[in-house]
Design a protein around this motif. Structure first.
Motif, PDB file in Angstrom:
ATOM      1  N   SER A 282       0.241   8.911 -16.334  1.00  0.00           N
ATOM      2  CA  SER A 282      -0.826   9.679 -15.694  1.00  0.00           C
ATOM      3  C   SER A 282      -0.474  10.040 -14.246  1.00  0.00           C
ATOM      4  N   PRO A 283      -1.145  11.039 -13.693  1.00  0.00           N
ATOM      5  CA  PRO A 283      -0.822  11.481 -12.330  1.00  0.00           C
ATOM      6  C   PRO A 283      -0.893  10.314 -11.331  1.00  0.00           C
ATOM      7  N   GLY A 284       0.116  10.214 -10.500  1.00  0.00           N
ATOM      8  CA  GLY A 284       0.098   9.194  -9.460  1.00  0.00           C
ATOM      9  C   GLY A 284       0.549   7.813  -9.895  1.00  0.00           C
TER      10      GLY A 284
ATOM     11  N   LYS B 254       5.897   8.040 -11.231  1.00  0.00           N
ATOM     12  CA  LYS B 254       7.063   8.579 -11.939  1.00  0.00           C
ATOM     13  C   LYS B 254       8.146   9.038 -10.971  1.00  0.00           C
ATOM     14  N   SER B 255       7.737   9.809  -9.966  1.00  0.00           N
ATOM     15  CA  SER B 255       8.727  10.343  -9.023  1.00  0.00           C
ATOM     16  C   SER B 255       9.334   9.226  -8.170  1.00  0.00           C
ATOM     17  N   THR B 256       8.500   8.260  -7.775  1.00  0.00           N
ATOM     18  CA  THR B 256       9.002   7.137  -6.984  1.00  0.00           C
ATOM     19  C   THR B 256      10.035   6.354  -7.800  1.00  0.00           C
TER      20      THR B 256
ATOM     21  N   GLY C 249       5.275  18.157  -3.632  1.00  0.00           N
ATOM     22  CA  GLY C 249       5.116  16.706  -3.725  1.00  0.00           C
ATOM     23  C   GLY C 249       6.385  16.038  -4.196  1.00  0.00           C
ATOM     24  N   ASP C 250       6.986  16.581  -5.258  1.00  0.00           N
ATOM     25  CA  ASP C 250       8.190  15.962  -5.804  1.00  0.00           C
ATOM     26  C   ASP C 250       9.342  15.992  -4.816  1.00  0.00           C
ATOM     27  N   LYS C 251       9.421  17.081  -4.071  1.00  0.00           N
ATOM     28  CA  LYS C 251      10.515  17.177  -3.097  1.00  0.00           C
ATOM     29  C   LYS C 251      10.353  16.107  -2.028  1.00  0.00           C
ATOM     30  N   THR C 252       9.117  15.890  -1.585  1.00  0.00           N
ATOM     31  CA  THR C 252       8.929  14.902  -0.530  1.00  0.00           C
ATOM     32  C   THR C 252       9.031  13.488  -1.092  1.00  0.00           C
ATOM     33  N   ARG C 253       8.600  13.315  -2.349  1.00  0.00           N
ATOM     34  CA  ARG C 253       8.649  11.972  -2.926  1.00  0.00           C
ATOM     35  C   ARG C 253      10.056  11.557  -3.316  1.00  0.00           C
ATOM     36  N   MET C 254      10.907  12.528  -3.626  1.00  0.00           N
ATOM     37  CA  MET C 254      12.287  12.182  -3.951  1.00  0.00           C
ATOM     38  C   MET C 254      13.189  12.601  -2.794  1.00  0.00           C
TER      39      MET C 254
ATOM     40  N   ILE D   5      13.524  13.895 -17.753  1.00  0.00           N
ATOM     41  CA  ILE D   5      12.488  14.927 -17.766  1.00  0.00           C
ATOM     42  C   ILE D   5      11.146  14.251 -17.501  1.00  0.00           C
ATOM     43  N   GLU D   6      10.582  14.588 -16.347  1.00  0.00           N
ATOM     44  CA  GLU D   6       9.301  13.995 -15.947  1.00  0.00           C
ATOM     45  C   GLU D   6       8.160  14.877 -16.430  1.00  0.00           C
ATOM     46  N   THR D   7       7.129  14.260 -16.979  1.00  0.00           N
ATOM     47  CA  THR D   7       5.954  15.033 -17.345  1.00  0.00           C
ATOM     48  C   THR D   7       4.692  14.204 -17.158  1.00  0.00           C
ATOM     49  N   VAL D   8       3.579  14.890 -16.934  1.00  0.00           N
ATOM     50  CA  VAL D   8       2.308  14.193 -16.771  1.00  0.00           C
ATOM     51  C   VAL D   8       1.734  13.907 -18.157  1.00  0.00           C
ATOM     52  N   GLY D   9       1.403  12.657 -18.406  1.00  0.00           N
ATOM     53  CA  GLY D   9       0.997  12.259 -19.753  1.00  0.00           C
ATOM     54  C   GLY D   9      -0.464  12.437 -20.056  1.00  0.00           C
TER      55      GLY D   9
ATOM     56  N   ALA E 272       3.659  -3.353  -9.765  1.00  0.00           N
ATOM     57  CA  ALA E 272       3.483  -4.808  -9.828  1.00  0.00           C
ATOM     58  C   ALA E 272       3.895  -5.383  -8.476  1.00  0.00           C
ATOM     59  N   ASP E 273       3.068  -5.129  -7.473  1.00  0.00           N
ATOM     60  CA  ASP E 273       3.360  -5.619  -6.116  1.00  0.00           C
ATOM     61  C   ASP E 273       2.051  -5.857  -5.374  1.00  0.00           C
ATOM     62  N   GLY E 274       2.126  -6.603  -4.285  1.00  0.00           N
ATOM     63  CA  GLY E 274       0.952  -6.856  -3.435  1.00  0.00           C
ATOM     64  C   GLY E 274      -0.263  -7.319  -4.228  1.00  0.00           C
TER      65      GLY E 274
ATOM     66  N   SER F 190       8.141  -2.721  -9.732  1.00  0.00           N
ATOM     67  CA  SER F 190       7.544  -2.061  -8.575  1.00  0.00           C
ATOM     68  C   SER F 190       8.540  -0.998  -8.126  1.00  0.00           C
ATOM     69  N   ALA F 191       8.216   0.238  -8.465  1.00  0.00           N
ATOM     70  CA  ALA F 191       9.130   1.330  -8.120  1.00  0.00           C
ATOM     71  C   ALA F 191       9.256   1.420  -6.604  1.00  0.00           C
ATOM     72  N   MET F 192       8.133   1.218  -5.926  1.00  0.00           N
ATOM     73  CA  MET F 192       8.120   1.381  -4.479  1.00  0.00           C
ATOM     74  C   MET F 192       8.955   0.312  -3.786  1.00  0.00           C
ATOM     75  N   GLU F 193       8.832  -0.922  -4.254  1.00  0.00           N
ATOM     76  CA  GLU F 193       9.588  -2.023  -3.634  1.00  0.00           C
ATOM     77  C   GLU F 193      10.943  -2.232  -4.299  1.00  0.00           C
TER      78      GLU F 193
HETATM   79  N1  LIG Z   1       1.988  -0.057  -4.545  1.00  0.00           N
HETATM   80  C1  LIG Z   1       2.786   0.798  -5.184  1.00  0.00           C
HETATM   81  N2  LIG Z   1       2.600   2.113  -5.007  1.00  0.00           N
HETATM   82  C2  LIG Z   1       3.437   2.960  -5.658  1.00  0.00           C
HETATM   83  C3  LIG Z   1       4.477   2.495  -6.496  1.00  0.00           C
HETATM   84  N3  LIG Z   1       5.116   3.563  -7.017  1.00  0.00           N
HETATM   85  C4  LIG Z   1       4.504   4.662  -6.525  1.00  0.00           C
HETATM   86  N4  LIG Z   1       3.498   4.301  -5.693  1.00  0.00           N
HETATM   87  C5  LIG Z   1       2.619   5.211  -4.933  1.00  0.00           C
HETATM   88  O1  LIG Z   1       1.821   5.966  -5.813  1.00  0.00           O
HETATM   89  C6  LIG Z   1       1.664   7.312  -5.339  1.00  0.00           C
HETATM   90  C7  LIG Z   1       2.108   8.304  -6.387  1.00  0.00           C
HETATM   91  O2  LIG Z   1       3.494   8.154  -6.623  1.00  0.00           O
HETATM   92  P1  LIG Z   1       4.374   9.254  -7.338  1.00  0.00           P
HETATM   93  O3  LIG Z   1       5.727   8.680  -7.531  1.00  0.00           O
HETATM   94  O4  LIG Z   1       4.288  10.530  -6.650  1.00  0.00           O
HETATM   95  O5  LIG Z   1       3.632   9.376  -8.733  1.00  0.00           O
HETATM   96  P2  LIG Z   1       3.857  10.451  -9.906  1.00  0.00           P
HETATM   97  O6  LIG Z   1       3.569   9.728 -11.167  1.00  0.00           O
HETATM   98  O7  LIG Z   1       5.184  11.099  -9.800  1.00  0.00           O
HETATM   99  O8  LIG Z   1       2.712  11.476  -9.592  1.00  0.00           O
HETATM  100  P3  LIG Z   1       2.537  12.998 -10.146  1.00  0.00           P
HETATM  101  O9  LIG Z   1       3.878  13.649 -10.164  1.00  0.00           O
HETATM  102  O10 LIG Z   1       1.588  13.618  -9.203  1.00  0.00           O
HETATM  103  O11 LIG Z   1       1.960  12.859 -11.535  1.00  0.00           O
HETATM  104  C8  LIG Z   1       2.464   7.384  -4.039  1.00  0.00           C
HETATM  105  O12 LIG Z   1       1.599   7.203  -2.974  1.00  0.00           O
HETATM  106  C9  LIG Z   1       3.428   6.236  -4.157  1.00  0.00           C
HETATM  107  O13 LIG Z   1       3.820   5.722  -2.916  1.00  0.00           O
HETATM  108  C10 LIG Z   1       4.659   1.084  -6.629  1.00  0.00           C
HETATM  109  O14 LIG Z   1       5.536   0.565  -7.300  1.00  0.00           O
HETATM  110  N5  LIG Z   1       3.762   0.282  -5.941  1.00  0.00           N
END
Ligand SMILES: Nc1nc2c(ncn2[C@@H]2O[C@H](COP(=O)(O)OP(=O)(O)OP(=O)(O)O)[C@@H](O)[C@H]2O)c(=O)[nH]1
Ligand SMILES: [Mg+2]
Length: 338
Positions: free
Chosen positions: A73-75, A78-80, A114-119, A163-167, A213-215, A250-253
Protein backbone atom coordinates in the motif's frame (compact mmCIF):
# COMPACT_ATOMS: atom_id res chain seq x y z
CA UNK A 1 12.09 -19.18 -39.11
CA UNK A 2 13.00 -21.62 -41.91
CA UNK A 3 10.09 -23.95 -41.17
CA UNK A 4 7.48 -21.28 -41.60
CA UNK A 5 5.42 -20.97 -44.75
CA UNK A 6 7.87 -19.70 -47.43
CA UNK A 7 5.09 -17.86 -49.23
CA UNK A 8 4.72 -15.49 -46.30
CA UNK A 9 7.57 -13.01 -46.29
CA UNK A 10 8.59 -11.47 -43.00
CA UNK A 11 9.64 -7.88 -43.34
CA UNK A 12 13.42 -8.10 -42.96
CA UNK A 13 14.31 -4.53 -43.83
CA UNK A 14 15.89 -2.93 -40.82
CA UNK A 15 15.83 0.71 -39.90
CA UNK A 16 19.46 1.88 -39.65
CA UNK A 17 18.82 4.39 -36.87
CA UNK A 18 17.15 1.68 -34.79
CA UNK A 19 20.02 -0.71 -35.37
CA UNK A 20 22.37 2.02 -34.17
CA UNK A 21 20.24 2.65 -31.08
CA UNK A 22 20.21 -1.08 -30.36
CA UNK A 23 23.99 -1.25 -30.49
CA UNK A 24 24.34 1.69 -28.12
CA UNK A 25 21.93 0.07 -25.64
CA UNK A 26 23.85 -3.19 -25.88
CA UNK A 27 26.98 -1.27 -24.90
CA UNK A 28 25.16 0.01 -21.83
CA UNK A 29 24.82 3.61 -23.02
CA UNK A 30 22.42 5.15 -20.48
CA UNK A 31 21.49 8.07 -22.69
CA UNK A 32 20.51 5.70 -25.51
CA UNK A 33 18.55 3.59 -23.04
CA UNK A 34 16.60 6.63 -21.84
CA UNK A 35 15.93 7.61 -25.44
CA UNK A 36 14.71 4.09 -26.24
CA UNK A 37 12.31 4.07 -23.31
CA UNK A 38 10.91 7.40 -24.42
CA UNK A 39 10.46 5.88 -27.89
CA UNK A 40 8.53 2.86 -26.64
CA UNK A 41 6.37 5.10 -24.46
CA UNK A 42 5.20 7.03 -27.49
CA UNK A 43 1.95 6.04 -29.21
CA UNK A 44 2.83 7.74 -32.49
CA UNK A 45 2.45 5.05 -35.24
CA UNK A 46 5.95 5.59 -36.65
CA UNK A 47 7.44 5.38 -33.15
CA UNK A 48 5.46 2.18 -32.52
CA UNK A 49 6.92 0.67 -35.67
CA UNK A 50 10.43 1.60 -34.58
CA UNK A 51 9.79 0.34 -31.06
CA UNK A 52 8.63 -3.04 -32.29
CA UNK A 53 11.74 -3.35 -34.39
CA UNK A 54 13.98 -2.38 -31.48
CA UNK A 55 12.30 -4.76 -29.03
CA UNK A 56 12.51 -7.58 -31.60
CA UNK A 57 16.28 -7.08 -31.82
CA UNK A 58 16.60 -6.99 -28.04
CA UNK A 59 14.54 -10.17 -27.59
CA UNK A 60 17.00 -12.13 -29.72
CA UNK A 61 19.70 -11.24 -27.25
CA UNK A 62 18.92 -13.61 -24.42
CA UNK A 63 20.00 -12.56 -20.95
CA UNK A 64 19.94 -14.47 -17.73
CA UNK A 65 18.05 -12.05 -15.53
CA UNK A 66 15.80 -11.95 -12.51
CA UNK A 67 12.60 -9.88 -12.53
CA UNK A 68 11.22 -8.94 -9.14
CA UNK A 69 7.83 -7.36 -8.46
CA UNK A 70 7.36 -5.30 -5.30
CA UNK A 71 3.94 -4.24 -4.13
CA UNK A 72 2.33 -2.80 -1.01
CA UNK A 73 0.00 0.00 0.00
CA UNK A 74 1.06 3.64 -0.47
CA UNK A 75 3.73 4.70 1.98
CA UNK A 76 4.61 1.18 3.16
CA UNK A 77 8.25 1.79 2.23
CA UNK A 78 8.72 0.25 -1.22
CA UNK A 79 11.00 2.99 -2.50
CA UNK A 80 12.98 3.14 0.75
CA UNK A 81 13.51 -0.62 0.54
CA UNK A 82 14.55 -0.45 -3.10
CA UNK A 83 17.01 2.34 -2.35
CA UNK A 84 18.77 0.34 0.36
CA UNK A 85 18.48 -3.06 -1.31
CA UNK A 86 19.72 -1.53 -4.55
CA UNK A 87 22.75 0.01 -2.86
CA UNK A 88 23.43 -3.27 -1.02
CA UNK A 89 23.52 -5.40 -4.16
CA UNK A 90 25.54 -2.84 -6.12
CA UNK A 91 28.26 -3.53 -3.53
CA UNK A 92 28.01 -7.17 -4.56
CA UNK A 93 28.52 -6.29 -8.21
CA UNK A 94 24.93 -6.18 -9.43
CA UNK A 95 23.43 -3.46 -11.61
CA UNK A 96 19.80 -3.10 -10.56
CA UNK A 97 17.10 -1.40 -12.62
CA UNK A 98 13.97 -0.05 -11.00
CA UNK A 99 10.80 0.52 -12.99
CA UNK A 100 7.45 1.56 -11.63
CA UNK A 101 3.87 0.89 -12.61
CA UNK A 102 1.59 3.38 -11.01
CA UNK A 103 -1.56 4.07 -13.03
CA UNK A 104 -2.86 6.11 -10.10
CA UNK A 105 0.00 8.60 -10.25
CA UNK A 106 -1.89 10.85 -12.64
CA UNK A 107 -4.65 11.18 -10.08
CA UNK A 108 -2.52 11.40 -6.96
CA UNK A 109 -0.30 14.04 -8.50
CA UNK A 110 2.56 11.76 -9.44
CA UNK A 111 4.91 9.70 -7.33
CA UNK A 112 7.63 10.51 -9.86
CA UNK A 113 9.13 13.37 -7.93
CA UNK A 114 8.66 11.43 -4.71
CA UNK A 115 10.55 8.42 -6.03
CA UNK A 116 13.44 10.54 -7.20
CA UNK A 117 13.83 12.12 -3.79
CA UNK A 118 13.26 8.85 -1.93
CA UNK A 119 15.86 7.00 -3.97
CA UNK A 120 18.29 9.80 -3.63
CA UNK A 121 21.57 7.90 -3.41
CA UNK A 122 20.56 5.13 -5.75
CA UNK A 123 19.48 7.53 -8.48
CA UNK A 124 22.97 9.04 -8.41
CA UNK A 125 24.67 5.68 -8.85
CA UNK A 126 26.14 4.85 -12.25
CA UNK A 127 25.24 1.22 -11.58
CA UNK A 128 21.52 1.70 -11.15
CA UNK A 129 18.81 2.73 -13.56
CA UNK A 130 15.56 4.19 -12.22
CA UNK A 131 12.56 4.95 -14.37
CA UNK A 132 9.12 5.99 -13.11
CA UNK A 133 5.99 4.66 -14.76
CA UNK A 134 4.90 5.95 -18.13
CA UNK A 135 1.64 7.84 -18.16
CA UNK A 136 -1.00 5.79 -19.90
CA UNK A 137 -4.70 5.80 -20.55
CA UNK A 138 -5.20 2.16 -19.62
CA UNK A 139 -3.44 -0.20 -17.26
CA UNK A 140 -3.02 -2.65 -20.16
CA UNK A 141 -1.18 0.02 -22.14
CA UNK A 142 1.07 0.97 -19.23
CA UNK A 143 1.78 -2.69 -18.48
CA UNK A 144 2.78 -3.44 -22.06
CA UNK A 145 5.16 -0.51 -22.11
CA UNK A 146 6.65 -1.66 -18.81
CA UNK A 147 7.26 -5.12 -20.32
CA UNK A 148 9.13 -3.47 -23.17
CA UNK A 149 11.10 -1.33 -20.71
CA UNK A 150 12.15 -4.52 -18.90
CA UNK A 151 13.54 -5.92 -22.15
CA UNK A 152 15.39 -2.67 -22.83
CA UNK A 153 17.04 -2.35 -19.41
CA UNK A 154 18.05 -6.01 -19.52
CA UNK A 155 19.63 -5.52 -22.92
CA UNK A 156 21.61 -2.64 -21.44
CA UNK A 157 23.01 -5.06 -18.86
CA UNK A 158 20.85 -4.31 -15.83
CA UNK A 159 20.00 -7.17 -13.51
CA UNK A 160 17.93 -7.70 -11.43
CA UNK A 161 14.97 -5.66 -12.62
CA UNK A 162 12.61 -4.46 -9.90
CA UNK A 163 9.09 -3.34 -10.74
CA UNK A 164 7.43 -1.29 -8.03
CA UNK A 165 3.67 -0.97 -7.93
CA UNK A 166 1.03 0.23 -5.50
CA UNK A 167 -0.94 -2.76 -4.24
CA UNK A 168 -4.36 -1.24 -4.15
CA UNK A 169 -5.64 -1.71 -7.68
CA UNK A 170 -5.21 -4.13 -10.54
CA UNK A 171 -1.64 -3.21 -11.34
CA UNK A 172 -0.15 -5.81 -9.00
CA UNK A 173 -1.73 -8.58 -11.10
CA UNK A 174 -0.08 -7.05 -14.16
CA UNK A 175 3.27 -6.89 -12.37
CA UNK A 176 2.90 -10.45 -11.11
CA UNK A 177 2.40 -11.60 -14.71
CA UNK A 178 5.69 -10.06 -15.84
CA UNK A 179 8.02 -11.04 -12.98
CA UNK A 180 9.73 -14.18 -11.68
CA UNK A 181 9.36 -13.31 -8.03
CA UNK A 182 6.72 -11.30 -6.21
CA UNK A 183 7.28 -9.48 -2.91
CA UNK A 184 4.49 -8.01 -0.78
CA UNK A 185 5.34 -5.32 1.75
CA UNK A 186 3.13 -4.91 4.81
CA UNK A 187 2.70 -2.13 7.36
CA UNK A 188 3.09 -2.95 11.03
CA UNK A 189 -0.38 -3.10 12.57
CA UNK A 190 -3.08 -5.69 12.68
CA UNK A 191 -5.93 -6.20 10.27
CA UNK A 192 -6.44 -6.25 6.55
CA UNK A 193 -8.22 -2.90 6.60
CA UNK A 194 -5.02 -1.24 7.73
CA UNK A 195 -3.06 -2.93 4.99
CA UNK A 196 -5.54 -1.94 2.31
CA UNK A 197 -4.39 -5.08 0.58
CA UNK A 198 -6.74 -7.36 -1.27
CA UNK A 199 -6.82 -11.06 -0.41
CA UNK A 200 -5.65 -12.25 -3.79
CA UNK A 201 -2.42 -10.32 -3.56
CA UNK A 202 -1.26 -12.29 -0.56
CA UNK A 203 -1.74 -15.46 -2.55
CA UNK A 204 0.48 -14.13 -5.33
CA UNK A 205 3.35 -13.27 -2.96
CA UNK A 206 6.49 -15.42 -2.80
CA UNK A 207 7.97 -13.35 0.01
CA UNK A 208 5.98 -11.25 2.48
CA UNK A 209 7.92 -8.52 4.22
CA UNK A 210 6.70 -6.66 7.28
CA UNK A 211 8.49 -3.31 7.03
CA UNK A 212 9.09 -0.58 9.62
CA UNK A 213 10.06 -3.06 12.34
CA UNK A 214 11.84 -0.30 14.25
CA UNK A 215 11.31 2.10 17.16
CA UNK A 216 7.80 2.15 18.51
CA UNK A 217 6.55 0.04 15.60
CA UNK A 218 8.31 -3.13 16.69
CA UNK A 219 5.45 -4.51 18.74
CA UNK A 220 2.93 -3.94 15.95
CA UNK A 221 5.33 -5.40 13.40
CA UNK A 222 5.60 -8.56 15.47
CA UNK A 223 1.83 -8.80 15.70
CA UNK A 224 1.49 -8.47 11.92
CA UNK A 225 4.25 -11.00 11.42
CA UNK A 226 2.49 -13.53 13.67
CA UNK A 227 -0.89 -12.92 12.10
CA UNK A 228 0.36 -13.37 8.56
CA UNK A 229 2.49 -16.37 9.49
CA UNK A 230 -0.70 -18.07 10.62
CA UNK A 231 -2.58 -17.06 7.50
CA UNK A 232 0.20 -18.44 5.32
CA UNK A 233 -0.34 -21.91 6.73
CA UNK A 234 -3.82 -21.85 5.24
CA UNK A 235 -2.68 -21.10 1.69
CA UNK A 236 -2.53 -23.84 -0.89
CA UNK A 237 0.94 -24.91 -2.04
CA UNK A 238 2.15 -22.85 -4.96
CA UNK A 239 2.60 -24.22 -8.45
CA UNK A 240 6.27 -23.27 -8.22
CA UNK A 241 6.87 -25.65 -5.33
CA UNK A 242 8.10 -22.70 -3.25
CA UNK A 243 6.26 -22.02 -0.02
CA UNK A 244 5.78 -18.34 0.77
CA UNK A 245 8.21 -16.96 3.34
CA UNK A 246 7.61 -14.08 5.70
CA UNK A 247 10.12 -11.80 7.40
CA UNK A 248 10.48 -8.48 9.25
CA UNK A 249 12.77 -5.66 8.18
CA UNK A 250 13.39 -1.98 8.68
CA UNK A 251 14.07 -0.52 5.27
CA UNK A 252 14.84 2.85 6.80
CA UNK A 253 17.35 1.55 9.34
CA UNK A 254 18.74 -0.91 6.81
CA UNK A 255 17.95 -3.91 9.00
CA UNK A 256 17.21 -7.27 7.41
CA UNK A 257 18.01 -6.11 3.87
CA UNK A 258 20.83 -8.68 3.63
CA UNK A 259 18.51 -11.48 4.82
CA UNK A 260 15.91 -10.44 2.28
CA UNK A 261 18.48 -10.62 -0.51
CA UNK A 262 19.55 -14.09 0.68
CA UNK A 263 15.92 -15.18 0.53
CA UNK A 264 15.56 -13.76 -2.98
CA UNK A 265 18.58 -15.78 -4.10
CA UNK A 266 17.24 -18.89 -2.38
CA UNK A 267 13.97 -18.47 -4.25
CA UNK A 268 15.80 -18.05 -7.55
CA UNK A 269 17.89 -21.17 -6.97
CA UNK A 270 14.83 -23.22 -6.02
CA UNK A 271 12.69 -22.29 -9.02
CA UNK A 272 15.54 -22.46 -11.51
CA UNK A 273 16.50 -25.97 -10.46
CA UNK A 274 12.90 -27.18 -10.42
CA UNK A 275 12.36 -25.88 -13.96
CA UNK A 276 9.51 -23.61 -12.83
CA UNK A 277 11.46 -20.48 -13.72
CA UNK A 278 11.56 -21.41 -17.41
CA UNK A 279 8.00 -22.73 -17.48
CA UNK A 280 6.75 -19.48 -16.00
CA UNK A 281 8.73 -17.32 -18.45
CA UNK A 282 7.36 -19.38 -21.34
CA UNK A 283 3.83 -18.88 -20.05
CA UNK A 284 4.44 -15.13 -19.78
CA UNK A 285 5.83 -14.96 -23.33
CA UNK A 286 2.78 -16.82 -24.55
CA UNK A 287 0.45 -14.38 -22.78
CA UNK A 288 2.27 -11.39 -24.21
CA UNK A 289 2.04 -12.87 -27.71
CA UNK A 290 -1.65 -13.67 -27.37
CA UNK A 291 -2.39 -10.17 -26.08
CA UNK A 292 -0.61 -8.68 -29.04
CA UNK A 293 -2.28 -10.97 -31.54
CA UNK A 294 -5.74 -10.45 -30.08
CA UNK A 295 -5.42 -6.68 -29.88
CA UNK A 296 -4.23 -6.50 -33.46
CA UNK A 297 -7.03 -8.69 -34.71
CA UNK A 298 -9.45 -6.39 -32.98
CA UNK A 299 -7.72 -3.42 -34.56
CA UNK A 300 -8.33 -4.84 -38.02
CA UNK A 301 -12.03 -4.39 -37.31
CA UNK A 302 -11.75 -0.98 -35.77
CA UNK A 303 -9.32 0.55 -38.28
CA UNK A 304 -11.12 -0.34 -41.50
CA UNK A 305 -14.32 1.76 -41.90
CA UNK A 306 -16.31 -1.00 -43.59
CA UNK A 307 -15.31 -3.67 -41.07
CA UNK A 308 -15.82 -1.23 -38.23
CA UNK A 309 -19.44 -0.82 -39.24
CA UNK A 310 -20.03 -4.58 -39.22
CA UNK A 311 -18.13 -4.94 -35.95
CA UNK A 312 -20.22 -2.26 -34.27
CA UNK A 313 -23.49 -3.80 -35.43
CA UNK A 314 -22.48 -7.23 -34.20
CA UNK A 315 -21.16 -5.85 -30.91
CA UNK A 316 -24.45 -4.06 -30.28
CA UNK A 317 -26.37 -7.30 -30.91
CA UNK A 318 -24.14 -9.10 -28.39
CA UNK A 319 -24.57 -6.32 -25.85
CA UNK A 320 -28.34 -6.44 -26.15
CA UNK A 321 -28.48 -10.19 -26.06
CA UNK A 322 -29.77 -10.43 -29.64
CA UNK A 323 -26.83 -12.53 -30.82
CA UNK A 324 -24.70 -14.97 -28.86
CA UNK A 325 -21.04 -14.13 -28.41
CA UNK A 326 -20.16 -17.38 -30.20
CA UNK A 327 -22.26 -16.59 -33.25
CA UNK A 328 -20.91 -13.07 -33.35
CA UNK A 329 -17.28 -14.14 -32.90
CA UNK A 330 -17.50 -16.88 -35.52
CA UNK A 331 -19.22 -14.51 -37.93
CA UNK A 332 -16.38 -11.96 -37.66
CA UNK A 333 -13.68 -14.63 -37.88
CA UNK A 334 -15.36 -15.97 -41.04
CA UNK A 335 -15.17 -12.51 -42.59
CA UNK A 336 -11.45 -12.29 -41.82
CA UNK A 337 -10.63 -15.74 -43.14
CA UNK A 338 -12.52 -15.08 -46.37
N1 LIG B 1 9.94 3.99 10.60
C1 LIG B 1 10.12 3.60 9.33
N2 LIG B 1 9.70 4.41 8.35
C2 LIG B 1 9.90 4.01 7.07
C3 LIG B 1 10.53 2.78 6.76
N3 LIG B 1 10.57 2.64 5.42
C4 LIG B 1 9.98 3.74 4.90
N4 LIG B 1 9.59 4.57 5.89
C5 LIG B 1 8.95 5.89 5.73
O1 LIG B 1 7.67 5.75 5.15
C6 LIG B 1 7.41 6.81 4.22
C7 LIG B 1 7.06 6.25 2.86
O2 LIG B 1 8.18 5.57 2.33
P1 LIG B 1 8.32 5.21 0.80
O3 LIG B 1 9.54 4.38 0.65
O4 LIG B 1 8.23 6.40 -0.04
O5 LIG B 1 7.03 4.33 0.57
P2 LIG B 1 6.41 3.77 -0.81
O6 LIG B 1 5.78 2.48 -0.47
O7 LIG B 1 7.43 3.76 -1.89
O8 LIG B 1 5.31 4.85 -1.10
P3 LIG B 1 4.52 5.14 -2.49
O9 LIG B 1 5.49 5.02 -3.62
O10 LIG B 1 3.98 6.50 -2.32
O11 LIG B 1 3.44 4.09 -2.57
C8 LIG B 1 8.66 7.68 4.23
O12 LIG B 1 8.45 8.75 5.09
C9 LIG B 1 9.73 6.77 4.76
O13 LIG B 1 10.75 7.45 5.42
C10 LIG B 1 10.99 1.96 7.84
O14 LIG B 1 11.57 0.90 7.70
N5 LIG B 1 10.74 2.44 9.12
MG1 LIG C 1 7.40 4.58 -3.89
Amino acid sequence: MSNLNPKIKLNKKRLPQIEELYKQILEGDRFALGKAITLIESNNPQHRKESKELISMCLKNKRNTLRIGITGSPGVGKSTLLENLGLYIIEKGYKPAILAIDPSSKISGGSILGDKTRMNKLSKSENAFIRPSPAGKSLGGVANKTKESVILVETAGYNPVFIETVGVGQSETAVHSMTDLFILLLQPGAGDEIQGIKRGIMEMADIIVVNKADGENIHNAEKTFAQYSNALGLLAKKESGWSTKIMMISAMENKGIDKLWDLILEFEKTVRSSGYFDTNRKKQNQEWFHDYLFNNLLEIFTNNPELKKIYKEVLEKVENGNMSLYEAGDYLIDILVK
